[in-house]
Design a protein around this motif. Structure first.
Motif, short mmCIF file in Angstrom:
data_model
loop_
_atom_site.label_atom_id
_atom_site.label_comp_id
_atom_site.label_asym_id
_atom_site.label_seq_id
_atom_site.Cartn_x
_atom_site.Cartn_y
_atom_site.Cartn_z
N PRO A 404 -8.01 6.78 -54.80
CA PRO A 404 -8.32 7.87 -55.74
C PRO A 404 -9.23 7.38 -56.85
CG PRO A 404 -5.97 7.83 -55.25
CD PRO A 404 -6.56 6.57 -54.67
N GLN A 405 -10.02 8.29 -57.41
CA GLN A 405 -10.97 7.93 -58.44
C GLN A 405 -10.30 7.28 -59.64
OE1 GLN A 405 -14.11 7.89 -58.14
NE2 GLN A 405 -14.63 7.27 -60.22
N SER A 406 -9.04 7.64 -59.91
CA SER A 406 -8.33 7.09 -61.06
C SER A 406 -8.11 5.59 -60.94
CB SER A 406 -6.98 7.78 -61.23
OG SER A 406 -6.18 7.61 -60.07
N ALA A 407 -8.18 5.05 -59.72
CA ALA A 407 -7.98 3.62 -59.50
C ALA A 407 -9.29 2.84 -59.50
CB ALA A 407 -7.25 3.39 -58.19
N SER A 408 -10.41 3.56 -59.52
CA SER A 408 -11.71 2.92 -59.30
C SER A 408 -12.04 1.86 -60.35
CB SER A 408 -12.81 3.98 -59.26
OG SER A 408 -14.06 3.40 -59.02
N ALA A 409 -11.82 2.17 -61.62
CA ALA A 409 -12.20 1.24 -62.68
C ALA A 409 -11.42 -0.06 -62.58
CB ALA A 409 -12.00 1.89 -64.05
N ASP A 410 -10.10 0.03 -62.39
CA ASP A 410 -9.27 -1.17 -62.29
C ASP A 410 -9.62 -1.98 -61.04
OD1 ASP A 410 -7.96 -0.55 -64.62
OD2 ASP A 410 -6.26 0.41 -63.62
N LEU A 411 -9.91 -1.27 -59.95
CA LEU A 411 -10.30 -1.94 -58.70
C LEU A 411 -11.57 -2.76 -58.91
CD1 LEU A 411 -10.35 -2.43 -55.63
CD2 LEU A 411 -11.39 -0.17 -55.38
N LYS A 412 -12.59 -2.13 -59.47
CA LYS A 412 -13.87 -2.81 -59.66
C LYS A 412 -13.78 -3.94 -60.68
CE LYS A 412 -16.51 1.29 -58.36
NZ LYS A 412 -17.35 2.41 -58.85
N THR A 413 -12.94 -3.77 -61.69
CA THR A 413 -12.74 -4.84 -62.66
C THR A 413 -12.13 -6.06 -62.00
OG1 THR A 413 -12.48 -3.31 -64.52
CG2 THR A 413 -11.54 -5.50 -64.79
#
Length: 435
Positions: A404-413
């Motif tokens: 989900p898009q909500s996980a994208s930032a933490d994933l990429k970090t």
């Protein structure tokens, strides 16, 4: 078995698993007459990711509007802001009737919030909305086996590109195995050439290396299990082995020292490849059009491309792919004109659509695509991609679209920090388990 029926034997996507930790508030009465009456009269809005591909989308809109009483308005949302903008408006009266997405995790929160129109009835009225597309690709936008998207644009596998002149000067060839790649890196670093261009500042190009390493070492099922809720797979022996191999490539100097300040979006990493400062770049199939736009003559003479190397002791097939299985159009439940949306979507399997997409370098996934490959912008490149996808035992959706898009930032970090050494193997595993 025909080429089209063999195109994809299996696709690994997040479309059949639960999205994690995402909630959206659906507007009340989203499927009823009240919501419908709040929509503009005699128009539907189609939102697309704003980029060079919009020329084909506008052409399809113009064709449709020439004979339709209800007109289509194409809303181009700048790519950098597309997902954020969509999240903001999707549950309001300003939501588009039809919108561009990546299937899988990119639409699952909207389905859970009861904002999207199941396309089952549309397909009953016009079965070609499903039968005209390769099944594995079509199903990537199905949630719990209910279709919510029609393929548009084309498939976008991640490919290992190279500068043929640099390889020739170094006396090496494009790697077929992981050991070949490590050997090439050793030769190139000794010659003072950055082996692999990487737009690390954007983070998502870095993610592609994780996607392939985990597929090759652990097999495509690891991601399916992880998104389905089994986060223990990240701490498995296979997961650790994939990270160890990737760390060895980083430590060998494969990406140079400045990759975290280089961007693909602003043309930085493609320029490194094109100017001979780097030998390889792992990128989506759009790299070809990016390089062609920058220097058509160089692209035709020097841009090489191969599949990702195999790993002999891994569980994943060397022919597996990762990337964007396809892009899709989905319809909101509150649309005032579902029949108009259906009729517009029919253009996505038309011969005119297929030919127009091939002409700008995209590879549509209709069952008729193969017969038009000789009309592509570069028939050899289109055929190369076609054969990659056709023969892939698995085609794994990009992690930032599968989650989900909500996980994208933490994933990429987490991805970025592992590459820069701020996270070790244990730290990366913990970050993935926390998504």
């Amino acid at each position: 078995m025909s080429n089209t029926s063999r195109w994809l034997k299996r696709a690994v996507t997040a479309s059949a698993v639960l999205a994690l930790g995402v909630t959206l508030s659906a507007c009340s009465g989203a499927g009823g007459s009240t919501a419908n009456s709040n929509r503009p009269e005699n128009v539907i809005h189609v939102a697309v990711y704003g980029d060079a591909g919009n020329t084909v989308e506008q052409a399809m809109v113009d064709k449709f509007n020439a004979t339709s009483k209800v007109q289509v308005i194409l809303d181009r949302i700048p790519g950098a802001n597309y997902q954020q903008k969509l999240q903001t408006i999707i549950s309001t009266d300003a939501a588009p009737d039809v919108f561009f997405n990546w299937g899988g995790g990119s639409i699952q929160p909207f389905v859970k919030a009861n904002l999207l129109l199941p396309l089952t009835d549309m397909i009953k009225t016009d079965p070609a909305l499903q039968s005209s597309f390769l099944p594995s690709v079509f199903n990537a936008a199905a949630i719990d086996e209910v279709p919510y998207g029609i393929p548009m644009r084309g498939t976008q596998p991640v490919i290992l590109f190279n500068n043929k002149q640099v390889l020739t000067d170094a006396g090496i060839t494009a790697p077929k195995t992981w050991d070949d790649l490590l050997a090439d890196v050793k030769v190139l670093t000794a010659k003072g050439v950055t082996p692999i261009a990487l737009g690390g500042a954007d983070q998502w190009p870095t993610l592609m290396w994780f996607e392939y390493l985990f597929d090759r070492v652990a097999g495509p099922d690891l991601l399916t299990k992880a998104i389905g809720g089994d986060t223990t797979v990240w701490d498995s022996a296979d997961g650790k082995a994939a990270l160890t191999k990737l760390k060895s490539l980083i430590d060998a100097g494969a990406f140079g020292t400045n990759f975290d300040s280089v961007s693909f979006v602003d043309g930085g990493s493609p320029a490194l490849l094109r100017t001979g400062k780097a030998a390889f770049e792992l990128m989506g199939s759009w790299e070809y059009s990016t390089q062609q736009t920058a220097d058509k003559a160089w692209t035709e003479a020097n841009l090489g491309y191969t599949g990702f190397p195999s790993i002999a002791d891994g569980k994943g097939d060397g022919a597996d792919l990762v990337g964007n299985t396809n892009n899709y159009y989905s319809v909101i439940k509150a649309t005032r004109y579902p029949d108009t949306a259906r009729d517009f979507l029919k253009l996505m399997y038309s011969d005119e659509f297929v030919q127009a997409q091939l002409a700008i370098g995209n590879l549509p996934t209709t069952t008729t695509t193969e017969k038009f490959l000789d009309q592509a912008a570069d028939p050899a490149y289109a055929t190369f991609q076609f054969n990659l996808v056709k023969d892939a035992p698995a085609f794994q959706l990009s992690w930032d679209q599968a989650y989900p898009q909500s996980a994208s930032a933490d994933l990429k970090t987490a991805v970025s920090q592992f590459f820069t050494g701020k996270l070790d193997v244990a730290g990366f595993i913990s970050a993935m388990q926390a998504l």
